[in-house]
Scaffold this active site. Structure first.
Site, short mmCIF file in Angstrom:
data_model
loop_
_atom_site.label_atom_id
_atom_site.label_comp_id
_atom_site.label_asym_id
_atom_site.label_seq_id
_atom_site.Cartn_x
_atom_site.Cartn_y
_atom_site.Cartn_z
N ARG A 83 36.44 56.53 41.28
CA ARG A 83 37.50 56.74 42.26
C ARG A 83 37.88 58.21 42.34
O ARG A 83 38.75 58.56 43.12
CB ARG A 83 38.73 55.96 41.80
CG ARG A 83 39.20 54.88 42.76
CD ARG A 83 40.48 54.32 42.16
NE ARG A 83 41.10 53.32 42.97
CZ ARG A 83 40.82 52.02 42.96
NH1 ARG A 83 39.85 51.58 42.20
NH2 ARG A 83 41.50 51.19 43.71
N LYS B 138 36.56 44.89 49.91
CA LYS B 138 35.60 45.02 48.82
C LYS B 138 35.52 43.75 47.98
O LYS B 138 34.45 43.31 47.61
CB LYS B 138 35.98 46.20 47.89
CG LYS B 138 35.91 47.55 48.55
CD LYS B 138 36.06 48.67 47.52
CE LYS B 138 37.41 48.68 46.80
NZ LYS B 138 38.53 49.07 47.65
P1 ADP Z 1 42.61 48.33 45.49
O1 ADP Z 1 43.12 47.13 46.20
O2 ADP Z 1 43.57 49.49 45.63
O3 ADP Z 1 41.19 48.69 45.80
P2 ADP Z 1 41.94 47.73 42.65
O4 ADP Z 1 42.13 46.31 42.34
O5 ADP Z 1 40.55 48.26 42.73
O6 ADP Z 1 42.76 47.99 43.98
O7 ADP Z 1 42.73 48.65 41.60
C1 ADP Z 1 44.10 48.46 41.37
C2 ADP Z 1 44.67 49.65 40.62
O8 ADP Z 1 44.01 49.82 39.34
C3 ADP Z 1 44.52 51.02 41.31
O9 ADP Z 1 45.51 51.25 42.29
C4 ADP Z 1 44.64 51.95 40.08
O10 ADP Z 1 45.98 52.06 39.66
C5 ADP Z 1 43.89 51.21 38.99
N1 ADP Z 1 42.46 51.57 39.00
C6 ADP Z 1 41.41 50.78 39.33
N2 ADP Z 1 40.24 51.44 39.24
C7 ADP Z 1 40.55 52.70 38.86
C8 ADP Z 1 39.78 53.89 38.62
N3 ADP Z 1 38.45 53.91 38.78
N4 ADP Z 1 40.44 55.00 38.22
C9 ADP Z 1 41.77 55.01 38.07
N5 ADP Z 1 42.56 53.95 38.30
C10 ADP Z 1 41.97 52.80 38.68
#
Ligand code: ADP
Ligand code: ZN
Length: 218
Positions: free
Chosen positions: A89, A14
């Site tokens: 999410r 992504k």
């Molecule tokens: P990934 O590599 O898992 O897609 P992201 O960089 O998008 O990681 O997100 C890292 C972390 O931030 C997630 O594992 C979660 O803990 C938190 N996070 C991000 N977006 C959300 C969301 N929409 N709702 C809840 N937690 C979130």
């Protein structure tokens, strides 16, 4: 107008596609993961609250996340389109967005979902290295920087994200399948859903996504 949600499991690519999309279509990139990491780095109250949850692979509460996104989407730079990455999410987050989008004049009109098999996700995430300065990501064997440990784009020092370890990744994947994957049916029902295979190579993948976005924009 392109009001886009980019979804897919951790490691689907992504971040890489997001960078290409925002450059090609000149819309802001709203990554909740980046927003949380920034809050952690700055030591804000939000960051302090989210740090342990994120490092262990858990999800930040819907209430906090929805509030953060609403504030960001309401900014004037989102009036002519946006790319949401990492949000929604969960189904409650998607419901909240469905309600708030039209209220603030920012209804979602397209969902891009990138899928990749689990074994490949694990391989990608365990070898991932990121630049904390500019957000670029690399892989120890697949996408090496020209100088080891140094970002090609900005010269920053590459690190491994604290949640890119086996234990946290297991939790993130479990959360993905239980909480996030149900959004596929949610957005199919809304008529907004577009699926892409994340294993075809990032150049071809972007070509396909770009085609869909150009058609949608007309
Ligand atoms: P990934 O590599 O898992 O897609 P992201 O960089 O998008 O990681 O997100 C890292 C972390 O931030 C997630 O594992 C979660 O803990 C938190 N996070 C991000 N977006 C959300 C969301 N929409 N709702 C809840 N937690 C979130
Ligand atoms: Zn960099």
């Amino acid at each position: 107008m392109l009001n886009i949600i980019l979804m897919g499991p951790p490691g689907a690519g992504k971040g890489t596609q997001a960078k290409k999309i925002i450059d090609a279509f000149a819309i802001p990139h709203i990554s909740t993961g980046d927003m949380f990491r920034e809050a952690i780095a700055k030591g804000t109250p939000l960051g302090l609250q989210a740090k342990a949850i994120i490092e262990s692979g858990g999800l930040v509460s819907d209430e906090i996340t929805v509030g953060l996104v609403k504030e960001r989407l309401s900014q004037p730079d989102c009036a002519s389109g946006y790319l949401l990455d990492g949000f929604p999410r969960t189904i409650p987050q998607a419901e909240a967005l469905k309600k708030m989008g039209p209220e603030i004049g920012r209804p979602v009109n397209l969902v891009i979902d990138i899928s990749v098999p689990d074994e490949e996700l694990v391989r990608r995430i365990s070898g991932r290295r990121v630049c904390p300065k500019c957000g670029a990501s690399y892989h120890v064997t697949d996408m090496k920087p020209s100088k080891e440990g140094i970002c090609d784009r900005c010269g920053g020092e590459l690190i491994q994200r604290k949640d890119d370890n086996e234990a946290s990744l297991k939790v993130r994947l479990e959360n993905y399948y239980s909480s996030t994957a149900p959004l596929i049916d949610f957005y199919k029902a809304e008529g907004l859903y577009h699926h892409f295979e994340g294993t075809i190579g990032h150049v071809e993948l972007f070509r396909q996504i770009e085609k869909t976005l150009k058609e949608a924009k007309q």
